[in-house]
Design a protein around this motif. Sequence first.
Motif, short mmCIF file in Angstrom:
data_model
loop_
_atom_site.label_atom_id
_atom_site.label_comp_id
_atom_site.label_asym_id
_atom_site.label_seq_id
_atom_site.Cartn_x
_atom_site.Cartn_y
_atom_site.Cartn_z
N TYR A 56 98.76 167.10 -14.66
CA TYR A 56 97.62 168.03 -14.67
C TYR A 56 97.91 169.30 -13.88
O TYR A 56 97.58 170.39 -14.32
CB TYR A 56 96.36 167.30 -14.17
N GLY A 57 98.45 169.15 -12.67
CA GLY A 57 98.86 170.34 -11.91
C GLY A 57 97.71 171.27 -11.56
O GLY A 57 97.88 172.49 -11.52
N MET A 58 96.53 170.68 -11.30
CA MET A 58 95.41 171.53 -10.89
C MET A 58 95.58 171.94 -9.41
O MET A 58 96.32 171.31 -8.66
CB MET A 58 94.08 170.79 -11.08
N ALA A 59 94.83 172.97 -9.04
CA ALA A 59 94.93 173.46 -7.66
C ALA A 59 94.13 172.59 -6.69
O ALA A 59 94.30 172.70 -5.47
CB ALA A 59 94.46 174.91 -7.60
N ALA A 60 93.25 171.73 -7.21
CA ALA A 60 92.45 170.84 -6.35
C ALA A 60 92.49 169.43 -6.93
O ALA A 60 92.77 169.23 -8.11
CB ALA A 60 91.01 171.33 -6.27
N LEU A 122 93.87 184.21 -19.84
CA LEU A 122 93.90 183.66 -18.48
C LEU A 122 93.60 182.17 -18.50
O LEU A 122 92.61 181.75 -19.08
CB LEU A 122 92.85 184.36 -17.61
N MET A 123 94.47 181.39 -17.85
CA MET A 123 94.19 179.99 -17.57
C MET A 123 93.96 179.93 -16.06
O MET A 123 94.90 179.85 -15.27
CB MET A 123 95.38 179.12 -17.98
N ALA A 124 92.68 180.01 -15.67
CA ALA A 124 92.33 180.11 -14.24
C ALA A 124 92.39 178.72 -13.61
O ALA A 124 91.83 177.76 -14.15
CB ALA A 124 90.93 180.69 -14.10
N ASN A 125 93.05 178.66 -12.46
CA ASN A 125 93.27 177.37 -11.80
C ASN A 125 93.56 177.67 -10.33
O ASN A 125 94.71 177.80 -9.92
CB ASN A 125 94.45 176.67 -12.50
N VAL A 126 92.49 177.86 -9.54
CA VAL A 126 92.62 178.37 -8.17
C VAL A 126 91.76 177.54 -7.22
O VAL A 126 90.60 177.26 -7.51
CB VAL A 126 92.17 179.85 -8.09
#
Length: 321
Positions: A56-60, A122-126
């Motif tokens: 998944y590699g999400m930021a959270a 944009l694939m936003a992932n912050v």
Amino acid sequence: MNPEAQDRSGASGLRYSLEVPSLEDLVDVFRIALEANFRNVAVRIVDCPDLTEPPYGMAAKGISKSTKISDVGGVRYLTPLPQLDHKYDLQTIAKESELSPPYFIMGAGCGPYQDVGCNCELMANVAVSSAGVVKNESRIAKLDKDGKCQIERLQTTNLAILGNFFLSAGEPGKVVEIRAEGRTGSENFVSILRQAVRARYQEKPVGIGGVFLVEKGSLNIHVMPDFSKAPLETEGTVDQWLKYFTQPAPMVFMSVFVSEDPGWDLRCEHTHGYGVPDAEGSSQNRGGHYHYDTTPDEVEYVGYFGCAETLYRIDRPPSSS
Ligand code: ZN
């Protein structure tokens, strides 16, 4: 019918309360709809797996607590000709959505032409920590000189034109896990979910955000070229302008949808994603805007979804009438 729409003087947006179904109810709604459209379906409530882990590699780690959806800008700033003064920052969007760190913001939008040098997806992932440290896992998809899809990591939290985001404290928590294999229906995976929620909750808007993996099969994806110099007056001209690709799994997508637009000028469904390493370790240059899978027999979806409590409409385009 229209839940507490409030003017928020001093901010550029409007806040609305969403209907928040129980996860038990959502499981039933999703399961029944998916069983009518997929060969094998499993839907249940689980503790969210650690979404920072591969693939998944999400930021959270999760998508729970203080859940919100922000619908920013709109297609009317893109067509017929782009209005380039509509520039945003995910951190400002979080603030205008009444979230302070720590938070996680993910979703789909137009990338920051002001930083990238051209229009892009944009694939936003912050995630932003309570100390204000920004973890930026966002990517953009753009076309290279030869019209090929190119994925780049982003250092900035800027964007432009439009975006649809799911925001939360980024905490682990209970979510709805969906597994669906072998599509037998004609609708795409996300539309099946949204239409099922719409049918169940009718005019009460329910907002959902989630992260899903397409493990097998391939996908119909578009990537926007640089801004059109000729006015894009019709759906047909927009369609000719967009560049469509068929891209292979595995890919991870971030999806935001709202079951019903009660006149807030919403984009009700928006999903972007990017390739994650396959068995050979290659993620290639894959990514962009999700339309549907092109391999119904072999496709396999697994995803994690939760409800938003509140919706924010930021920089809504003025009525075109
Ligand atoms: Zn898109």
